[in-house]
Design an enzyme around this catalytic site. Structure first.
Site, PDB file in Angstrom:
ATOM      1  N   LYS A 222      35.510  46.430  26.712  1.00 31.04           N
ATOM      2  CA  LYS A 222      34.071  46.164  26.651  1.00 31.04           C
ATOM      3  C   LYS A 222      33.621  45.916  25.206  1.00 31.04           C
ATOM      4  O   LYS A 222      32.863  44.988  24.915  1.00 31.04           O
ATOM      5  CB  LYS A 222      33.303  47.334  27.273  1.00 31.04           C
ATOM      6  CG  LYS A 222      31.823  47.314  27.038  1.00 31.04           C
ATOM      7  CD  LYS A 222      31.178  46.059  27.629  1.00 31.04           C
ATOM      8  CE  LYS A 222      29.854  45.773  26.973  1.00 31.04           C
ATOM      9  NZ  LYS A 222      28.744  45.909  27.834  1.00 31.04           N
ATOM     10  N   CYS A 276      23.343  45.684  22.424  1.00 34.80           N
ATOM     11  CA  CYS A 276      24.784  45.663  22.709  1.00 34.80           C
ATOM     12  C   CYS A 276      25.569  44.995  21.592  1.00 34.80           C
ATOM     13  O   CYS A 276      26.348  45.633  20.900  1.00 34.80           O
ATOM     14  CB  CYS A 276      25.037  44.912  24.011  1.00 34.80           C
ATOM     15  SG  CYS A 276      23.968  45.454  25.318  1.00 34.80           S
TER      16      CYS A 276
HETATM   17  N1  SAJ Z   1      22.749  34.587  20.236  1.00 42.49           N
HETATM   18  C1  SAJ Z   1      22.763  33.633  19.265  1.00 42.49           C
HETATM   19  N2  SAJ Z   1      23.516  32.517  19.464  1.00 42.49           N
HETATM   20  C2  SAJ Z   1      24.222  32.321  20.619  1.00 42.49           C
HETATM   21  C3  SAJ Z   1      24.222  33.322  21.603  1.00 42.49           C
HETATM   22  C4  SAJ Z   1      23.465  34.454  21.382  1.00 42.49           C
HETATM   23  O1  SAJ Z   1      22.127  33.758  18.210  1.00 42.49           O
HETATM   24  O2  SAJ Z   1      24.861  31.267  20.732  1.00 42.49           O
HETATM   25  C5  SAJ Z   1      21.957  35.818  20.037  1.00 42.49           C
HETATM   26  C6  SAJ Z   1      20.866  36.021  21.088  1.00 42.49           C
HETATM   27  O3  SAJ Z   1      19.718  35.295  20.789  1.00 42.49           O
HETATM   28  C7  SAJ Z   1      20.679  37.506  21.017  1.00 42.49           C
HETATM   29  C8  SAJ Z   1      22.080  38.027  20.736  1.00 42.49           C
HETATM   30  O4  SAJ Z   1      22.791  36.927  20.205  1.00 42.49           O
HETATM   31  O5  SAJ Z   1      19.832  37.873  19.943  1.00 42.49           O
HETATM   32  C9  SAJ Z   1      22.808  38.572  21.938  1.00 42.49           C
HETATM   33  O6  SAJ Z   1      22.520  37.801  23.100  1.00 42.49           O
HETATM   34  P1  SAJ Z   1      23.600  37.461  24.222  1.00 42.49           P
HETATM   35  O7  SAJ Z   1      22.947  36.624  25.237  1.00 42.49           O
HETATM   36  O8  SAJ Z   1      24.807  36.883  23.581  1.00 42.49           O
HETATM   37  O9  SAJ Z   1      24.070  38.856  24.767  1.00 42.49           O
HETATM   38  P2  SAJ Z   1      23.323  40.173  25.312  1.00 42.49           P
HETATM   39  O10 SAJ Z   1      23.250  41.141  24.182  1.00 42.49           O
HETATM   40  O11 SAJ Z   1      22.058  39.867  25.997  1.00 42.49           O
HETATM   41  O12 SAJ Z   1      24.390  40.648  26.403  1.00 42.49           O
HETATM   42  C10 SAJ Z   1      25.719  40.901  25.969  1.00 42.49           C
HETATM   43  C11 SAJ Z   1      26.689  40.183  26.923  1.00 42.49           C
HETATM   44  N3  SAJ Z   1      28.029  40.194  26.353  1.00 42.49           N
HETATM   45  C12 SAJ Z   1      28.749  39.059  26.222  1.00 42.49           C
HETATM   46  O13 SAJ Z   1      28.331  37.964  26.544  1.00 42.49           O
HETATM   47  C13 SAJ Z   1      30.134  39.203  25.684  1.00 42.49           C
HETATM   48  C14 SAJ Z   1      26.669  40.871  28.288  1.00 42.49           C
HETATM   49  O14 SAJ Z   1      27.661  40.319  29.132  1.00 42.49           O
HETATM   50  C15 SAJ Z   1      26.910  42.391  28.121  1.00 42.49           C
HETATM   51  O15 SAJ Z   1      26.868  43.059  29.371  1.00 42.49           O
HETATM   52  C16 SAJ Z   1      25.797  42.921  27.255  1.00 42.49           C
HETATM   53  O16 SAJ Z   1      25.917  42.308  25.972  1.00 42.49           O
HETATM   54  C17 SAJ Z   1      25.955  44.433  27.157  1.00 42.49           C
HETATM   55  O17 SAJ Z   1      25.180  45.131  27.838  1.00 42.49           O
HETATM   56  O18 SAJ Z   1      26.871  44.893  26.475  1.00 42.49           O
END
Ligand code: SAJ
Length: 424
Positions: A222, A276
């Site tokens: 994870k 996360c």
């Molecule tokens: N972000 C970027 N650029 C991107 C993708 C995301 O700047 O290309 C930013 C987002 O705006 C945000 C942050 O990253 O601020 C995180 O967003 P996210 O959509 O990547 O992830 P979370 O935090 O909403 O959810 C993540 C997910 N993990 C992965 O995709 C590996 C989710 O599957 C997990 O269950 C979750 O963390 C968790 O609860 O751990």
């Protein structure tokens, strides 16, 4: 895997206690209830308990209220302040880090302390919370300290009075109900039997594959998933910093580079938020500080990003006598209400503190400004239309769908800082 019927022969007669009714626990509770289990959610906040018992919810997540409402109306889900006896205990509490970036597992320890008196022979305890490596074993030890009448599971022992496993949540906020069902799941047990036992429960609602391993590997998997994403976002953020210096449009650059069959660069942004991805990599760094070099560098790059955006806004504001700045978005990512660890919120708070100008904040997913901003004289919570008309500087901090529809002609006379590339 052993026969599903053997452990949970009848959901109607299986009671599941879900400890923590937040972004993970509430959907899990709702989905289990929809499969016929009797679910009792334990939550420390009386306001949340009341809301849920009235079929309402305290978070924004598509379709979740419908699921919860149906479960409560059917008498399959109720919330309480105090734990009760059950056959299965699912722990879904936060695991933040401390000021010096060390994991804080006290919420898990408190949950274990609360459920330990209710455990009986045959019960299953599942940890869903993202946790540092070794936590599932610590749960076993915490239970043992409180209940030495029960035979604890061991890695190489078939028989035990209770079963303990880690099934890390993997759902993406905004798509939780779909991902809860469709995603593959990793289940790590203290013993293989513990993992099988937990898998028998998850088979009731998971359509993806279920993969069994030990607790430590499940915990690490994870953390690694989120660290992988963090490192990839850091790469995109670093590119955007470099492109600013080299006068290259980073969005065009990424879209062209991604035409290569083996390149898939993520999107830069104002920083990485949420509870996360900005947190979990630190659990790896804390456990292995000498080896986790790329993971640490990525964290630092992503953590530095809000400051760089702030500098850009201040530089634009300096060109005006009385700057009016539209700040579009406060949540940490698109189309949700979640403000936790949000770089957007952090940037707007700093702009307000430093009195950079009049701030017109637009956030379609919340009803009122968070306290940190509501108290400031220079901040007004407005509709998109008003902000677009009145501002000299437009800053896109979150790529909400409403913002993407803005008429580009409106932007022409303005200074635009689009950290998400929605108007690229
Ligand atoms: N972000 C970027 N650029 C991107 C993708 C995301 O700047 O290309 C930013 C987002 O705006 C945000 C942050 O990253 O601020 C995180 O967003 P996210 O959509 O990547 O992830 P979370 O935090 O909403 O959810 C993540 C997910 N993990 C992965 O995709 C590996 C989710 O599957 C997990 O269950 C979750 O963390 C968790 O609860 O751990």
């Amino acid at each position: 895997m052993s026969n599903l019927q053997s452990v949970f022969p009848d959901p109607l007669h299986t009671r599941i206690s879900v400890y923590g009714l937040g972004y993970v626990g509430l959907p899990v509770a709702g989905v289990l209830a929809s499969r016929g289990f009797e679910v009792v959610g334990v939550e420390v906040e009386p306001r949340i308990v009341d809301l849920i018992n009235n079929g309402k919810i305290h978070i924004v997540e598509p379709d979740l209220e419908m699921v919860v409402q149906a479960a409560v109306a059917a008498g399959k889900l109720r919330a309480t302040l105090e734990p009760e006896p059950a056959d299965v205990f699912v722990i879904a509490v936060p695991t933040p880090f401390t000021g010096d970036k060390q994991p804080d597992v006290s919420y898990i320890e408190n949950a274990v302390a609360a459920i330990a008196p209710h455990l009986k022979k045959g019960d299953l305890v599942v940890l869903e919370s993202t946790s540092p490596v070794g936590t599932t074993e610590r749960i076993r030890d915490w239970i043992h300290q409180r209940r030495n009448d029960l035979v604890m599971p061991e890695p190489d022992k078939e028989e035990a009075d209770i079963h303990i496993a880690h099934c890390p949540e993997r759902v993406l906020p905004g798509s939780v109900l779909r991902e809860l069902v469709d995603n593959d799941r990793i289940i790590g047990g203290i013993s293989p039997r513990c993992a099988e036992h937990a898998a028998e429960l998850y088979q009731f609602f998971v359509r993806g594959e279920i993969h069994l391993t030990n607790g430590r590997t499940a915990e690490m998997a994870k953390l690694v998933e989120n660290a992988f994403r963090d490192v990839n976002i850091a790469f995109a953020n670093e590119l955007s910093n470099i492109c600013d210096e080299l006068d290259v449009n980073v969005w065009e650059l990424i879209s062209l580079a991604n035409k290569h069959p083996r390149v898939n660069i993520l999107a830069p942004g104002p920083g990485v938020g949420g509870h996360c991805i900005a947190v979990d990599p630190w659990f790896i760094i804390a456990a292995s500080p000498g080896k986790a070099k790329v993971i640490r560098a990525a964290r630092e790059i992503n953590d530095e990003k809000p400051q760089l955006v702030l500098e850009k806004i201040k530089m634009a504001a300096r060109k005006l006598r009385t700057p009016v700045i539209a700040c579009l978005g406060l949540s940490y990512k698109r189309d949700i209400d979640d403000l936790r660890e949000s770089p957007a919120l952090h940037i707007v708070e700093r702009l307000a503190e430093e009195k950079v100008g009049e701030l017109l904040v637009v956030e379609p997913n919340i009803k009122t400004l968070p306290e940190s901003l509501a108290k400031s004289d220079s901040v007004r919570f407005v509709e998109l239309r008003e902000a677009m008309a009145a501002a000299d500087i437009i800053v896109v901090l979150t790529d909400h769908r409403q913002f993407k529809r803005v008429d580009r002609d409106q932007l022409k006379p303005k200074m635009v800082i689009d950290t998400r590339g929605i108007w690229r």
